[in-house]
Structures are given as C-alpha cells and as structure tokens.
Design an enzyme around this catalytic site. Structure first.
Site, PDB file in Angstrom:
ATOM      1  N   ARG A 119       0.809  -1.241   0.000  1.00 38.02           N
ATOM      2  CA  ARG A 119       0.000   0.000   0.000  1.00 38.02           C
ATOM      3  C   ARG A 119       0.830   1.273   0.000  1.00 38.02           C
ATOM      4  NH1 ARG A 119      -3.116  -2.903   3.887  1.00 38.02           N
ATOM      5  NH2 ARG A 119      -4.832  -3.959   2.839  1.00 38.02           N
ATOM      6  N   LYS A 141       3.621  11.161 -11.791  1.00 35.24           N
ATOM      7  CA  LYS A 141       2.832  10.272 -12.651  1.00 35.24           C
ATOM      8  C   LYS A 141       3.597   8.972 -12.797  1.00 35.24           C
ATOM      9  CE  LYS A 141       0.098  13.265 -15.641  1.00 35.24           C
ATOM     10  NZ  LYS A 141      -0.104  13.720 -17.036  1.00 35.24           N
ATOM     11  N   GLU A 183      10.753  17.164 -25.261  1.00 36.73           N
ATOM     12  CA  GLU A 183      10.028  17.622 -24.060  1.00 36.73           C
ATOM     13  C   GLU A 183      10.544  18.999 -23.632  1.00 36.73           C
ATOM     14  OE1 GLU A 183       7.411  16.047 -23.013  1.00 36.73           O
ATOM     15  OE2 GLU A 183       7.649  13.903 -23.403  1.00 36.73           O
ATOM     16  N   LYS A 225       7.800  22.719 -14.476  1.00 27.96           N
ATOM     17  CA  LYS A 225       7.023  21.529 -14.106  1.00 27.96           C
ATOM     18  C   LYS A 225       6.650  21.560 -12.632  1.00 27.96           C
ATOM     19  CE  LYS A 225       5.891  16.930 -14.825  1.00 27.96           C
ATOM     20  NZ  LYS A 225       6.059  15.709 -15.569  1.00 27.96           N
ATOM     21  N   GLU A 235      -3.947  16.692 -12.376  1.00 25.68           N
ATOM     22  CA  GLU A 235      -4.390  17.044 -13.728  1.00 25.68           C
ATOM     23  C   GLU A 235      -5.902  17.252 -13.835  1.00 25.68           C
ATOM     24  OE1 GLU A 235      -2.002  15.261 -16.889  1.00 25.68           O
ATOM     25  OE2 GLU A 235      -3.794  15.234 -18.124  1.00 25.68           O
ATOM     26  N   ARG A 239      -2.439  21.180 -15.684  1.00 24.03           N
ATOM     27  CA  ARG A 239      -1.375  20.192 -15.903  1.00 24.03           C
ATOM     28  C   ARG A 239      -1.511  19.533 -17.272  1.00 24.03           C
ATOM     29  NH1 ARG A 239       1.400  15.676 -11.866  1.00 24.03           N
ATOM     30  NH2 ARG A 239       2.795  14.849 -13.481  1.00 24.03           N
ATOM     31  N   ASN A 243       0.770  18.124 -21.876  1.00 25.29           N
ATOM     32  CA  ASN A 243       0.564  17.051 -22.858  1.00 25.29           C
ATOM     33  C   ASN A 243       0.537  17.558 -24.292  1.00 25.29           C
ATOM     34  OD1 ASN A 243       0.428  14.938 -21.005  1.00 25.29           O
ATOM     35  ND2 ASN A 243      -1.659  15.504 -20.481  1.00 25.29           N
ATOM     36  N   HIS A 246       1.005  15.149 -27.202  1.00 27.02           N
ATOM     37  CA  HIS A 246       0.930  13.778 -26.704  1.00 27.02           C
ATOM     38  C   HIS A 246      -0.263  12.997 -27.252  1.00 27.02           C
ATOM     39  CE1 HIS A 246       4.069  15.203 -24.106  1.00 27.02           C
ATOM     40  NE2 HIS A 246       4.142  14.068 -23.436  1.00 27.02           N
ATOM     41  N   HIS A 250       0.905   9.728 -28.652  1.00 26.06           N
ATOM     42  CA  HIS A 250       0.560   8.414 -28.106  1.00 26.06           C
ATOM     43  C   HIS A 250      -0.057   7.525 -29.184  1.00 26.06           C
ATOM     44  CE1 HIS A 250       0.428   9.777 -23.602  1.00 26.06           C
ATOM     45  NE2 HIS A 250       1.649   9.542 -24.030  1.00 26.06           N
ATOM     46  N   HIS A 263       9.248   7.849 -27.440  1.00 26.93           N
ATOM     47  CA  HIS A 263       8.194   8.731 -26.927  1.00 26.93           C
ATOM     48  C   HIS A 263       8.454  10.182 -27.366  1.00 26.93           C
ATOM     49  CE1 HIS A 263       5.229  10.335 -24.127  1.00 26.93           C
ATOM     50  NE2 HIS A 263       6.143  11.178 -23.675  1.00 26.93           N
TER      51      HIS A 263
HETATM   52  P1  NAD Z   1      13.931   4.927 -21.517  1.00 24.81           P
HETATM   53  O1  NAD Z   1      13.742   4.851 -20.079  1.00 24.81           O
HETATM   54  O2  NAD Z   1      13.557   3.765 -22.342  1.00 24.81           O
HETATM   55  O3  NAD Z   1      15.453   5.305 -21.815  1.00 24.81           O
HETATM   56  C1  NAD Z   1      15.873   5.427 -23.119  1.00 24.81           C
HETATM   57  C2  NAD Z   1      17.092   4.529 -23.444  1.00 24.81           C
HETATM   58  O4  NAD Z   1      18.253   5.134 -22.886  1.00 24.81           O
HETATM   59  C3  NAD Z   1      17.024   3.139 -22.851  1.00 24.81           C
HETATM   60  O5  NAD Z   1      17.613   2.247 -23.751  1.00 24.81           O
HETATM   61  C4  NAD Z   1      17.865   3.266 -21.590  1.00 24.81           C
HETATM   62  O6  NAD Z   1      18.389   2.044 -21.155  1.00 24.81           O
HETATM   63  C5  NAD Z   1      18.948   4.197 -22.063  1.00 24.81           C
HETATM   64  N1  NAD Z   1      19.604   4.989 -21.052  1.00 24.81           N
HETATM   65  C6  NAD Z   1      19.041   5.612 -19.995  1.00 24.81           C
HETATM   66  N2  NAD Z   1      19.952   6.384 -19.388  1.00 24.81           N
HETATM   67  C7  NAD Z   1      21.115   6.237 -20.060  1.00 24.81           C
HETATM   68  C8  NAD Z   1      22.403   6.792 -19.915  1.00 24.81           C
HETATM   69  N3  NAD Z   1      22.674   7.721 -19.000  1.00 24.81           N
HETATM   70  N4  NAD Z   1      23.366   6.399 -20.765  1.00 24.81           N
HETATM   71  C9  NAD Z   1      23.089   5.498 -21.760  1.00 24.81           C
HETATM   72  N5  NAD Z   1      21.879   4.967 -21.970  1.00 24.81           N
HETATM   73  C10 NAD Z   1      20.907   5.334 -21.112  1.00 24.81           C
HETATM   74  O7  NAD Z   1      13.139   6.186 -22.150  1.00 24.81           O
HETATM   75  P2  NAD Z   1      12.912   7.687 -21.690  1.00 24.81           P
HETATM   76  O8  NAD Z   1      12.881   8.470 -22.918  1.00 24.81           O
HETATM   77  O9  NAD Z   1      13.825   8.066 -20.592  1.00 24.81           O
HETATM   78  O10 NAD Z   1      11.449   7.623 -21.080  1.00 24.81           O
HETATM   79  C11 NAD Z   1      10.336   7.289 -21.868  1.00 24.81           C
HETATM   80  C12 NAD Z   1       9.252   6.805 -20.947  1.00 24.81           C
HETATM   81  O11 NAD Z   1       8.891   7.858 -20.053  1.00 24.81           O
HETATM   82  C13 NAD Z   1       7.984   6.422 -21.682  1.00 24.81           C
HETATM   83  O12 NAD Z   1       7.519   5.221 -21.154  1.00 24.81           O
HETATM   84  C14 NAD Z   1       7.027   7.548 -21.370  1.00 24.81           C
HETATM   85  O13 NAD Z   1       5.695   7.139 -21.367  1.00 24.81           O
HETATM   86  C15 NAD Z   1       7.475   7.955 -20.010  1.00 24.81           C
HETATM   87  N6  NAD Z   1       7.136   9.338 -19.638  1.00 24.81           N
HETATM   88  C16 NAD Z   1       6.579   9.527 -18.424  1.00 24.81           C
HETATM   89  C17 NAD Z   1       6.261  10.794 -18.008  1.00 24.81           C
HETATM   90  C18 NAD Z   1       5.706  11.015 -16.631  1.00 24.81           C
HETATM   91  O14 NAD Z   1       5.292  12.134 -16.321  1.00 24.81           O
HETATM   92  N7  NAD Z   1       5.709  10.024 -15.788  1.00 24.81           N
HETATM   93  C19 NAD Z   1       6.539  11.892 -18.828  1.00 24.81           C
HETATM   94  C20 NAD Z   1       7.129  11.653 -20.074  1.00 24.81           C
HETATM   95  C21 NAD Z   1       7.433  10.360 -20.464  1.00 24.81           C
HETATM   96  N1  GLY Z   2       4.433  14.547 -18.641  1.00 26.00           N
HETATM   97  C1  GLY Z   2       3.176  15.150 -18.385  1.00 26.00           C
HETATM   98  C2  GLY Z   2       2.888  15.323 -16.939  1.00 26.00           C
HETATM   99  O1  GLY Z   2       3.680  15.006 -16.088  1.00 26.00           O
HETATM  100  O2  GLY Z   2       1.834  15.778 -16.619  1.00 26.00           O
END
Ligand code: NAD
Ligand code: GLY
Length: 356
Positions: A119, A141, A183, A225, A235, A239, A243, A246, A250, A263
């Site tokens: 939890r 998120k 972003e 942010k 949101e 907030r 997006n 997005h 998406h 992404h």
């Molecule tokens: P990711 O986590 O897949 O990382 C991208 C690639 O880079 C991977 O292959 C990873 O292993 C590699 N990597 C990471 N750090 C590294 C480093 N320092 N050196 C070498 N390689 C490295 O992708 P991302 O772009 O970081 O994140 C995308 C994800 O984030 C998606 O799932 C998306 O939906 C999510 N997201 C979430 C939010 C939120 O608010 N929670 C916002 C935007 C995106």
């Molecule tokens: N990445 C969009 C949010 O955090 O709201």
C-alpha cells in the site's frame, strides 16, 4: 558548477529536485535523501554504467538491487509483478525505499510499484535520460502500459526526491538526447517564449552538451514543471497543458509498436501536428508554424507522421486518450509560441485535414 535545488511544493509531500554534476558519487548529498534499506532498480544498459558508483556512495545503506531488461516493452504488468515478487522474496517491509536509476521507463515502473507495494513505500528518482530529467521523474505520474494503450494502468505517487546528475547524459545515445529535447522544446512552446528563443539561439552549445547551459535548460524545465504540479497535481486543469503533442504522439507510439518510435520522437511530430491545427484555425501565423516545425527538425526530431498511418488509425487511439472527457477528445493547441489552450472542439474533419 553550483548545484541548483528546486522545491516541488505539495504540503507534507513536498520534495527537492537536485540538479548538478557528480551527485551519484557524492555520499554526503545522497545521505540526506537515502538511508536504511534501499532497493535500487535499474536496467541492463544503465546498471553497468552507474550501479557500482551509486552503490559505492550508498555504503551507509543496506542495499539490494534489481535489474530489468531494457526497453519500453518492459514497462508492463509482468515487470510490475516480477519486481513485487523480488521485494517479497527478500522480505522487504514498508520501511524500504525504492530507487529508480534509469530513464522514464524505469522511473514510471518503479514509481508504480512504490505506490502499490504494501500500500505504498518511499521512492527516489535518479533519472539518467534527458527526457526523464526534464519531465518524467518530476510530478508523480507513474504507470505501466497495457497492450490497448500507453500508461493506462498507474497512480499518482510523488517521490521523496529527484536527483539529477547531468554527468549521466554523457553516455546517452544522441537519438535519446534528441527525444529528450522534444520535451524541453515543449516547455518553450507551452509556457515560455523567451526560453524557446534561447533554445533556437543556443542550439549548437546545447547539442554539444555544454554543461552549465544544459544545467540551466534542465533547471528551467523543472521549475516550470514544479509550478504546474504544485498547482494541479492530479491534472484537473492546467497540468494537461504538459501534454502538448501527446494525443497525436501516443497514437503514433501505439500504432507503430511501443519503442519503434521513441516517446519524444512521437511527441515531436505531435507538436508539429498541433501547431498545424493552430495555423489552420488562424491562431498562429504560417511563419510561427514553420518556426515550430523547423526548430523541432533542427534538433534531429521527426516532424512528419508515419506514412503508413491514416486518419482512422489516429482517431482509434485518440478516443482512448486519458484526456477524453464525456467521450469528447481534448487537444492542447498553441495560441501563440509560449502559450497553449486546452480545446475540446477539434473536429474529426479538422484532424483529417491536418493529417492529410
Ligand atoms: P527509456 O527509459 O527507455 O530510456 C531510453 C534509453 O536510454 C534506454 O535504452 C535506456 O536504457 C537508455 N539509457 C538511460 N539512461 C542512459 C544513460 N545515462 N546512458 C546510456 N543509456 C541510457 O526512455 P525515456 O525516454 O527516458 O522515457 C520514456 C518513458 O517515459 C515512456 O515510457 C514515457 O511514457 C514515459 N514518460 C513519463 C512521463 C511522466 O510524467 N511520468 C513523462 C514523459 C514520459
Ligand atoms: N508529462 C506530463 C505530466 O507530467 O503531466
């Protein structure tokens, strides 16, 4: 470089975002945010680069570590299940702190496990991609993907701290850096024309990873942010502006198969399509539309939708978007560079026109 700290103000769930160099090899800094029993979760790409250093700096803690395979495909209920099983098998109680060492995939998954395990347990974000440093690690998120839609199963769960060590960007592949820039550019288009202008003028230095400048860019994104999250954590209103791009993005990610379009790449194209809606409505000039498109392209990001995707392919996914309210699709559309609105009257005919 002096470390910058930004506070996300959320009452008794407030936390700091630390931005600087050499943070994961600084035991004194880490001690302020991590003590006791910690479980570091990373993947098979990031762990060989940074796990040892982090463990070395956390010698005051009792450490367990867990590695996932790399990739968006592992932001899944199966990974969620496996990580929970690992925690149970190792008799982890509610006193543990999970540490997400990696990009947005690791951060989102670990955050969701932290929201659910017994939890709710504490977690700390140590984001290692630009995208995670400027966006996903901040704001709470958390989610995993479902075959029918991205981020469809998740929770709001704020971390205890976000520790951004910009040295980690030195090992990031250029394509991933560009995806993070999508972003960054988003913050300029939605909130801050002056910041947008700087991203145009200083592009060469940013892409050369000039560390002081990069730290300033990350700091500005995190400031924006933090303000938005403090004002609208779950949101209910503004907030959603974060997006921009997005809804289109998406749809591209889901249709093309998660991980094939990154992404950030999908969001980049989505922002160009949103700007096109704005131009066709007369909100922004053709010149501003072209400035958006050319700037995004100049950061090595795609600006044209996948050729194979037709209007119906977009609409099918858009109808499942989390911004859909009472069956009405909602879009974030620029009214000028530096300002966007949330619109619920974009018609399918308009979308067809834009996607032509
Ligand atoms: P990711 O986590 O897949 O990382 C991208 C690639 O880079 C991977 O292959 C990873 O292993 C590699 N990597 C990471 N750090 C590294 C480093 N320092 N050196 C070498 N390689 C490295 O992708 P991302 O772009 O970081 O994140 C995308 C994800 O984030 C998606 O799932 C998306 O939906 C999510 N997201 C979430 C939010 C939120 O608010 N929670 C916002 C935007 C995106
Ligand atoms: N990445 C969009 C949010 O955090 O709201």
């Amino acid at each position: 470089m002096k470390r910058s700290d930004i506070r996300v103000e959320l009452g008794d769930r407030s936390y700091d975002i630390l931005i600087g160099k050499d943070l994961i090899n600084n035991p004194e800094v880490l001690k302020q945010h991590l003590t006791g029993r910690v479980v570091i979760v990373s993947n098979t790409t990031v762990a060989p680069l940074y796990m040892q250093t982090l463990k070395q700096s956390l010698q005051h803690c009792q450490i367990l570590s867990y590695e996932l395979p790399d990739g968006e495909a592992y932001k899944s209920l199966e990974s969620f299940d496996k990580l929970n099983s690992f925690l149970l098998e190792n008799n982890c109680g509610r006193d543990i702190t999970l540490v997400a060492l990696g990009g947005g995939v690791i951060g989102d998954l670990v955050g969701f496990v932290a929201a659910c395990y017994q939890r709710g347990v504490k977690f700390v974000q140590i984001p290692t991609t630009l995208l995670a440093q400027v966006d996903s690690s901040v704001g709470g998120k958390t989610a995993v993907n479902h075959p029918l839609g991205k981020n469809m199963i998740g929770a709001f769960k704020q971390p205890q701290a976000v520790i951004i060590d910009i040295n980690t960007l030195n090992t990031l592949p250029p394509r991933e850096f560009a995806a993070g820039m999508a972003e960054v550019l988003k913050y300029g288009i939605v909130f801050d024309r002056q910041f947008w202008n700087e991203l145009i003028i200083k592009q060469a230095q940013i892409c050369a990873l000039e560390s002081d400048l990069l730290a300033d860019v990350i700091k500005r994104c995190c400031q924006i942010k933090a303000e938005i999250v403090a004002a609208d954590e779950t949101e209910q209103g503004k907030r959603a502006l974060l997006n921009l791009g997005h809804t289109f993005g998406h749809a591209i990610e889901a249709e093309m198969g998660y991980g094939n379009w990154l992404h950030g790449e999908a969001v980049a194209t989505g922002m160009v399509l949103a700007a096109k809606v704005a131009e066709l409505r007369g909100y922004i000039s053709e010149q501003d539309y072209l400035e958006v498109k050319q700037t995004i392209a100049s950061y090595d990001l795609p600006v044209v939708k996948p050729e194979s995707m037709q209007v119906d392919d977009f609409i099918k996914h858009m109808k499942r978007d989390k911004k859909v309210h009472n069956s009405v699709m909602r879009f974030i559309i620029p009214t000028k560079i530096g300002h966007c609105d949330i619109l619920d009257d974009v018609t399918e005919a308009e979308l067809a026109n834009v996607l032509k």
